[in-house]
Write an enzyme that holds these catalytic residues in place. Structure first.
Site, PDB file in Angstrom:
ATOM      1  N   SER A  88      14.287  51.318  42.417  1.00 19.84           N
ATOM      2  CA  SER A  88      14.779  51.275  41.031  1.00 19.84           C
ATOM      3  C   SER A  88      13.763  51.820  40.037  1.00 19.84           C
ATOM      4  O   SER A  88      14.133  52.469  39.048  1.00 19.84           O
ATOM      5  CB  SER A  88      15.152  49.836  40.656  1.00 19.84           C
ATOM      6  N   ASP A 121      10.160  44.397  40.489  1.00 23.51           N
ATOM      7  CA  ASP A 121       8.967  44.849  41.194  1.00 23.51           C
ATOM      8  C   ASP A 121       8.945  46.374  41.264  1.00 23.51           C
ATOM      9  O   ASP A 121       9.943  47.051  41.008  1.00 23.51           O
ATOM     10  CB  ASP A 121       8.881  44.225  42.592  1.00 23.51           C
ATOM     11  N   ASP A 147       8.271  49.357  43.821  1.00 21.72           N
ATOM     12  CA  ASP A 147       8.079  49.770  45.213  1.00 21.72           C
ATOM     13  C   ASP A 147       7.145  50.969  45.233  1.00 21.72           C
ATOM     14  O   ASP A 147       7.448  52.015  44.631  1.00 21.72           O
ATOM     15  CB  ASP A 147       9.417  50.142  45.850  1.00 21.72           C
ATOM     16  N   ASP A 178       5.119  45.988  45.455  1.00 21.94           N
ATOM     17  CA  ASP A 178       5.275  46.047  46.909  1.00 21.94           C
ATOM     18  C   ASP A 178       4.521  47.290  47.365  1.00 21.94           C
ATOM     19  O   ASP A 178       4.982  48.420  47.153  1.00 21.94           O
ATOM     20  CB  ASP A 178       6.743  46.139  47.311  1.00 21.94           C
ATOM     21  N   LYS A 213      24.518  48.333  38.286  1.00 29.37           N
ATOM     22  CA  LYS A 213      23.683  47.357  38.997  1.00 29.37           C
ATOM     23  C   LYS A 213      23.841  45.966  38.390  1.00 29.37           C
ATOM     24  O   LYS A 213      23.954  44.966  39.116  1.00 29.37           O
ATOM     25  CB  LYS A 213      22.206  47.781  38.962  1.00 29.37           C
ATOM     26  N   TYR A 227      26.093  42.594  45.605  1.00 28.87           N
ATOM     27  CA  TYR A 227      24.843  43.367  45.644  1.00 28.87           C
ATOM     28  C   TYR A 227      23.973  42.799  46.769  1.00 28.87           C
ATOM     29  O   TYR A 227      23.704  41.609  46.801  1.00 28.87           O
ATOM     30  CB  TYR A 227      24.120  43.229  44.300  1.00 28.87           C
TER      31      TYR A 227
END
Length: 584
Positions: free
Chosen positions: A90, A101, A103, A158, A219, A228
Site C-alpha cells: 500500500s 506499516d 513494507d 516490515d 480498500k 478483505y
C-alpha cells in the site's frame, strides 16, 4: 470531447470522455469523506516516513559493506557492492492510511545471505538509528521470506530481505528488469515479486492520482464490509488494487469517484472465471511457473482469478472459495446500488463505508474455532497455523448439503484468560468467558499484527517451530495461569430446506476430521496447544466482538422447544446446545 490515446490493458477502453463538472464535484466530495474517515495522513507524518526510508537506505548500504568486510572481500568489491531499499504494498502504491506499516525490501548482492541479515542487521539498525528510536524489533528467521518487524519512532516497518545473483546492487537498479530474476530460487523470486508487482501496476494505470483516490475508497469499503484478507479467502490489498487498476484502464480520463462507481458494476458482473489481466502474459528464458490454466490443472479451479502483472504472473486470489465468491459478489452489488443513489444525490459517500453487520444481524448460528496455548509465544505460532487451515474447514462445510452459506470472519479475536486447571481450560475452549483476564483488552489479529503469526498464517514458514517459553504448563490445583486463545468465527446460514425444519444440522464429521488433522501435525504439542470447535447462537456471542454502539442480538421468545447443539467435548457422548447444530 472524447480524446483517443493509447490502449491501456488487454482490451480497448470503454470511454475516453473527460469529466463533467458534476463528476469533478463528486470526486471532491469523495476525497473530503475519505479525509473525514481518516484515510489521509498529515503532511508531517509523510515527511517523517520519507526521512526514515532515507535512513534505512544508508543502513542497507552499511549492512552490505559490513558483511563484505566480515568476509574479507577486497576493498574494490566492498566499495561497489551497494545495496538498496525498495518499498511495496500500500505504501508504494500511495494508498495507505495513517498508522499503516511500510513494507520494505533490502536487496543485496549474491555474497550476502539471509543468515547475514539476521545476524548483523539488528545490531547495525541499533547502531545507526538514534538512541531509543527502535521501540520494537522482532526477527522471524524461520519465515520463508526473511523478515524483521520494526517499530521505529512510531512507524511500523516490515523489513524483508533478498539477494540477487549479481556482484553489485547500484542505487539506480530497476527492479522491473526481468534479467534480475536469473539464478534466483523460489523464495528470492517471491521476495522480489512485491516491489516488482507494485511498480508494474503503477505503470499500467492512466492517472496515478485517480487510481490512488479510488483505491483508498475501495480498500476502506472492503475493510468495513469484512471482505478483505487473502488468508481467509477474500482479496487482499494488492488484489483489490489490481481490480481498481483494471477499471482505471477502461476509463482513462475518469475521476476517482467515477472509477469507484463503475467499479462495483464492472467487477460485480464480471464473467468469472475469466481472469483479470492488466497486460498480456510475458514469456522469459528463466521458465518460471506462471499462472496458466491450460498448462496447470490446479489453476483451472481458481474461481475469481486476479493475475499479477509482473513476471512470473501469479494468481493473487487462489484462496477464494464458493462462499467468499458469493459474498464478494453480493457486496459488490450492494456497493453498486449505493453508488447509483450517490450519483443521483439520494445518498452520501459515508453510506458506502458503513460497517458490516456480520455479528449484529447477518447470522443466527456461528461456529467458534478456538485455538489456545499456555504461552503467548506458542500461541503466536499455533494461532497462525490454525488461521492458515480454517479455510479448509469452511470448504468442507460448503460441501454439506444442509448449509447455504459458511462465511469465515476475516479477523481472529485474541483473548487472555486465567485458568488454574485443565477443567477451566476446557471451559474456555467451549466459549466460557468467566475466566477471561480482567483489564486485558481483546485484540483482533490485524491490530496485533504479530510477524510470527502472520508469517505462519500466510504459509511463509517452512516448518513452524513452536516457541513454548518457561513454566508454560498449567498445573492442576495451582495458581491461575495465563492461557491465550484466538477465536475465528464462521457464520452459518442454513439451506432453504432447513430454515423451517425441526431437523438438526449435523457438522460433527467435518469438525472432528478437521480438528484431528490439525492436532496430528508437528505444529501441535499436547499440553501446550489446544483446539476446539464450539457452536454459538448470535445472542450468546461474546460482547467483545461488538463495536461501541452495537448491540448483541437478543433471544427471541419461542413457544416450541429450542433446537439443541452438541458441545464438542472429546470422549463424551454427542449432545446438543441451543444452536440447532451438531459439531461433534
Amino acid at each position: 470531447m472524447a480524446v483517443q490515446q493509447r490502449q491501456w490493458g488487454t482490451t480497448p477502453s470503454i470511454s475516453w470522455t473527460l469529466p463533467t463538472e458534476k463528476e469533478i464535484l463528486q470526486n471532491e466530495e469523495l476525497t473530503d469523506e475519505l479525509k473525514r474517515q481518516g484515510q489521509y495522513e498529515a503532511p508531517g507524518e509523510t515527511d517523517k516516513k520519507q526521512a526514515l526510508l532515507v535512513q534505512l537506505q544508508k543502513i542497507a548500504i552499511e549492512f552490505v559493506k559490513h558483511v563484505c568486510r566480515k568476509n574479507n572481500l577486497p576493498q574494490s568489491i566492498i566499495d561497489s557492492a551497494g545495496g538498496k531499499i525498495f518499498t511495496y504494498g500500500s505504501y508504494r502504491l500511495g494508498a495507505y492510511a495513517p498508522g499503516s506499516d511500510i513494507d520494505t525490501l533490502v536487496v543485496a548482492p549474491r555474497h550476502v545471505t539471509r543468515e547475514d541479515f539476521f545476524e548483523h542487521m539488528p545490531s547495525i539498525l541499533e547502531r545507526m538509528l538514534p538512541s531509543g528510536a527502535i521501540e520494537e524489533m522482532k526477527p522471524v528467521p524461520e519465515a520463508y521470506v526473511p523478515i524483521i518487524k520494526l517499530m521505529i519512532s512510531g512507524t511500523d516497518i516490515d523489513l524483508n530481505f533478498t539477494r540477487l545473483a549479481v556482484s553489485s546492487v547500484p542505487w539506480d537498479l530497476d527492479v522491473k528488469d526481468t534479467n534480475l530474476l536469473r539464478g534466483l530460487d523460489d523464495r528470492e523470486l517471491r521476495a522480489l515479486n512485491g516491489p516488482r508487482v507494485a511498480d508494474e501496476l503503477l505503470q499500467l494505470v492512466p492517472q496515478k492520482k485517480t487510481f490512488r483516490t479510488a483505491l483508498r475508497a475501495i480498500k476502506l469499503w472492503a475493510q468495513r464490509r469484512a471482505v478483505y484478507g487473502n488468508i481467509v479467502g477474500f482479496p487482499g490489498g494488492v488484489a483489490w488494487g489490481m481490480l481498481v487498476a483494471r477499471v482505471c484502464q477502461l476509463y482513462p480520463q475518469a475521476t476517482g469517484s467515477v472509477i469507484v462507481m463503475k467499479f462495483f458494476r464492472i467487477i460485480g458482473r464480471w464473467n468469472w472465471p475469466q481472469p483479470i489481466l492488466l497486460k498480456e502474459s510475458e514469456e522469459h528464458p528463466i521458465q518460471a511457473r506462471v499462472w496458466n490454466p491450460r498448462l496447470y490443472p490446479t489453476d483451472k479451479y481458481h474461481l475469481m482469478p486476479i493475475v499479477t502483472p509482473a513476471y512470473p504472473a501469479m494468481c493473487a486470489t487462489h484462496n477464494i472459495g464458493p462462499t467468499t465468491k458469493k459474498i464478494i459478489i453480493q457486496e459488490l452489488e450492494r456497493g453498486g446500488d449505493i453508488t447509483d443513489k450517490i450519483s443521483f444525490g439520494r445518498l452520501q459517500w459515508k453510506d458506502l463505508f458503513q460497517k458490516h453487520t456480520y455479528f449484529t444481524r447477518d447470522y443466527k448460528y456461528y461456529l467458534s474455532i478456538i485455538s489456545g496455548s499456555t504461552t503467548k509465544e506458542a500461541q503466536a505460532s499455533w494461532s497462525g497455523f490454525v488461521e492458515s487451515k480454517v479455510r479448509l474447514l469452511v470448504q468442507s462445510l460448503e460441501g454439506q448439503g444442509s448449509i447455504g452459506v459458511a462465511r469465515l470472519f476475516n479477523k481472529g479475536f485474541a483473548r487472555e484468560h486465567r485458568c488454574k486447571d485443565e477443567d477451566e481450560i476446557e471451559a474456555v475452549l467451549h466459549g466460557d468467558m468467566q475466566y477471561q483476564a480482567v483489564n486485558v483488552k481483546t485484540e483482533t489479529t490485524d491490530n496485533i499484527n504479530d510477524p510470527r503469526h502472520n508469517a505462519i498464517a500466510q504459509g511463509n514458514v517452512d516448518a513452524a517451530t513452536i516457541i513454548n517459553g518457561d513454566n508454560d504448563k498449567v498445573q492442576n490445583g495451582g495458581e491461575p495461569h495465563a492461557f491465550y486463545t484466538t477465536t475465528y468465527y464462521v457464520g452459518i446460514e442454513l439451506a432453504q430446506g432447513l430454515l423451517n425444519s425441526t431437523k438438526k444440522l449435523d457438522v460433527s464429521e467435518q469438525s472432528r476430521d478437521w480438528k484431528e488433522q490439525q492436532c496430528r501435525t508437528a505444529n501441535f504439542e499436547e499440553g501446550r496447544n489446544y483446539l476446539n470447535i464450539a457452536a454459538t447462537r448470535s445472542y450468546d456471542l461474546p460482547l467483545d466482538v461488538f463495536a461501541p454502539g452495537e448491540e448483541r442480538p437478543t433471544r427471541a421468545k419461542k413457544k416450541a422447544p429450542a433446537k439443541r447443539l452438541a458441545a464438542p467435548i472429546p470422549g463424551q457422548k454427542r449432545n446438543r446446545s441451543a444452536s440447532g447444530m451438531e459439531v461433534w
